[in-house]
Write a protein that holds these residues in place. Structure first.
Motif, PDB file in Angstrom:
ATOM      1  N   THR A   3     -49.865 -52.528  56.406  1.00  0.00           N
ATOM      2  CA  THR A   3     -49.893 -52.813  54.980  1.00  0.00           C
ATOM      3  C   THR A   3     -51.216 -53.447  54.626  1.00  0.00           C
ATOM      4  N   PRO A   4     -51.868 -52.974  53.545  1.00  0.00           N
ATOM      5  CA  PRO A   4     -53.148 -53.589  53.171  1.00  0.00           C
ATOM      6  C   PRO A   4     -52.970 -55.070  52.865  1.00  0.00           C
ATOM      7  N   GLU A   5     -53.948 -55.835  53.292  1.00  0.00           N
ATOM      8  CA  GLU A   5     -53.906 -57.272  53.078  1.00  0.00           C
ATOM      9  C   GLU A   5     -55.150 -57.692  52.321  1.00  0.00           C
ATOM     10  N   ALA A   6     -55.080 -58.822  51.663  1.00  0.00           N
ATOM     11  CA  ALA A   6     -56.240 -59.327  50.933  1.00  0.00           C
ATOM     12  C   ALA A   6     -57.352 -59.644  51.906  1.00  0.00           C
ATOM     13  N   PRO A   7     -58.605 -59.258  51.584  1.00  0.00           N
ATOM     14  CA  PRO A   7     -59.717 -59.563  52.477  1.00  0.00           C
ATOM     15  C   PRO A   7     -59.924 -61.060  52.618  1.00  0.00           C
ATOM     16  N   ASP A  85     -66.715 -65.771  69.630  1.00  0.00           N
ATOM     17  CA  ASP A  85     -67.695 -65.508  68.570  1.00  0.00           C
ATOM     18  C   ASP A  85     -67.381 -64.164  67.902  1.00  0.00           C
ATOM     19  N   SER A  86     -67.957 -63.957  66.735  1.00  0.00           N
ATOM     20  CA  SER A  86     -67.599 -62.791  65.934  1.00  0.00           C
ATOM     21  C   SER A  86     -67.997 -61.467  66.585  1.00  0.00           C
ATOM     22  N   LEU A  87     -69.124 -61.408  67.272  1.00  0.00           N
ATOM     23  CA  LEU A  87     -69.541 -60.154  67.910  1.00  0.00           C
ATOM     24  C   LEU A  87     -68.592 -59.770  69.045  1.00  0.00           C
ATOM     25  N   GLY A  88     -68.293 -60.710  69.910  1.00  0.00           N
ATOM     26  CA  GLY A  88     -67.354 -60.441  70.992  1.00  0.00           C
ATOM     27  C   GLY A  88     -65.977 -60.067  70.469  1.00  0.00           C
ATOM     28  N   PHE A  89     -65.593 -60.686  69.354  1.00  0.00           N
ATOM     29  CA  PHE A  89     -64.304 -60.405  68.751  1.00  0.00           C
ATOM     30  C   PHE A  89     -64.245 -58.963  68.239  1.00  0.00           C
ATOM     31  N   ILE A  90     -65.292 -58.525  67.544  1.00  0.00           N
ATOM     32  CA  ILE A  90     -65.341 -57.149  67.037  1.00  0.00           C
ATOM     33  C   ILE A  90     -65.311 -56.163  68.201  1.00  0.00           C
ATOM     34  N   GLU A 107     -60.002 -55.162  56.695  1.00  0.00           N
ATOM     35  CA  GLU A 107     -59.816 -56.576  56.355  1.00  0.00           C
ATOM     36  C   GLU A 107     -59.399 -57.403  57.558  1.00  0.00           C
ATOM     37  N   ARG A 108     -58.818 -56.739  58.569  1.00  0.00           N
ATOM     38  CA  ARG A 108     -58.335 -57.451  59.752  1.00  0.00           C
ATOM     39  C   ARG A 108     -59.346 -57.434  60.900  1.00  0.00           C
ATOM     40  N   LEU A 109     -60.568 -57.018  60.612  1.00  0.00           N
ATOM     41  CA  LEU A 109     -61.603 -57.003  61.639  1.00  0.00           C
ATOM     42  C   LEU A 109     -62.411 -58.293  61.670  1.00  0.00           C
ATOM     43  N   LEU A 110     -62.071 -59.229  60.810  1.00  0.00           N
ATOM     44  CA  LEU A 110     -62.791 -60.498  60.745  1.00  0.00           C
ATOM     45  C   LEU A 110     -62.123 -61.536  61.646  1.00  0.00           C
ATOM     46  N   HIS A 123     -50.218 -59.674  65.580  1.00  0.00           N
ATOM     47  CA  HIS A 123     -50.709 -58.613  64.702  1.00  0.00           C
ATOM     48  C   HIS A 123     -51.018 -57.343  65.496  1.00  0.00           C
ATOM     49  N   LEU A 124     -51.696 -57.475  66.624  1.00  0.00           N
ATOM     50  CA  LEU A 124     -52.035 -56.302  67.423  1.00  0.00           C
ATOM     51  C   LEU A 124     -50.788 -55.603  67.954  1.00  0.00           C
ATOM     52  N   ALA A 125     -49.781 -56.354  68.362  1.00  0.00           N
ATOM     53  CA  ALA A 125     -48.525 -55.759  68.827  1.00  0.00           C
ATOM     54  C   ALA A 125     -47.817 -55.037  67.682  1.00  0.00           C
ATOM     55  N   ALA A 126     -47.840 -55.609  66.484  1.00  0.00           N
ATOM     56  CA  ALA A 126     -47.205 -54.977  65.327  1.00  0.00           C
ATOM     57  C   ALA A 126     -47.917 -53.678  64.950  1.00  0.00           C
ATOM     58  N   VAL A 127     -49.235 -53.661  65.021  1.00  0.00           N
ATOM     59  CA  VAL A 127     -49.996 -52.447  64.720  1.00  0.00           C
ATOM     60  C   VAL A 127     -49.670 -51.354  65.728  1.00  0.00           C
ATOM     61  N   ALA A 128     -49.643 -51.720  67.001  1.00  0.00           N
ATOM     62  CA  ALA A 128     -49.304 -50.736  68.041  1.00  0.00           C
ATOM     63  C   ALA A 128     -47.882 -50.228  67.852  1.00  0.00           C
TER      64      ALA A 128
END
Length: 135
Positions: A3-7, A85-90, A107-110, A123-128
């Motif tokens: 479901t789309p979420e607010a950024p 950190d953000s790079l490793g996270f992405i 929106e969930r890539l941050l 969240h990752l388990a729900a997406v899968a």
């Protein structure tokens, strides 16, 4: 598909579920196992437990200093306690998409979209799980 979420703005601070909220003195004292924190059913690449194990392994490698996956509890703050950190996270999220054959909403890539290990794992388990159900 999720479901789309607010950024959320990537402020570099702890995300919404983190009890630390920028306070690094908490030390992440939670003891819950992140496999138990995820209530989602079987995921695209396996069970919610396999998503949790995969996530725990990736976060342990990203942590500063590097930790064992067994040391990670669901209540640890990604930024404050683990030093992610953000790079490793992405890079981790891209690897997740490839490993489990799913796509995450932009929106969930941050990093700031997730406060704790449990927030991310759930969240990752729900997406899968959603991807598996759609097949």
């Amino acid at each position: 598909m999720t479901t789309p979420e607010a950024p959320l703005a990537d402020t570099g601070s702890a995300g919404p579920g983190c009890a630390c909220s920028g306070d690094t003195s908490c030390g992440g004292t939670g003891t819950a196992n992140i496999g138990a924190d995820s209530a989602a059913a079987a995921g695209a690449g396996g069970s919610a437990g396999s998503v949790a194990e995969w996530t725990r392994g990736r976060l342990a490698a990203l942590s500063d200093p590097v930790r064992s996956p067994a040391e990670l509890s669901g209540s640890l703050c990604l930024v404050d306690d683990l030093g992610v950190d953000s790079l490793g996270f992405i890079e981790t999220l891209v690897a997740y998409e490839e490993e489990f054959g799913v796509r995450l909403d932009e929106e969930r890539l941050l990093l700031s979209a997730y406060g704790t290990v449990a927030d991310l794992t759930e969240h990752l388990a729900a997406v899968a799980d959603s991807a598996r159900a759609a097949r």
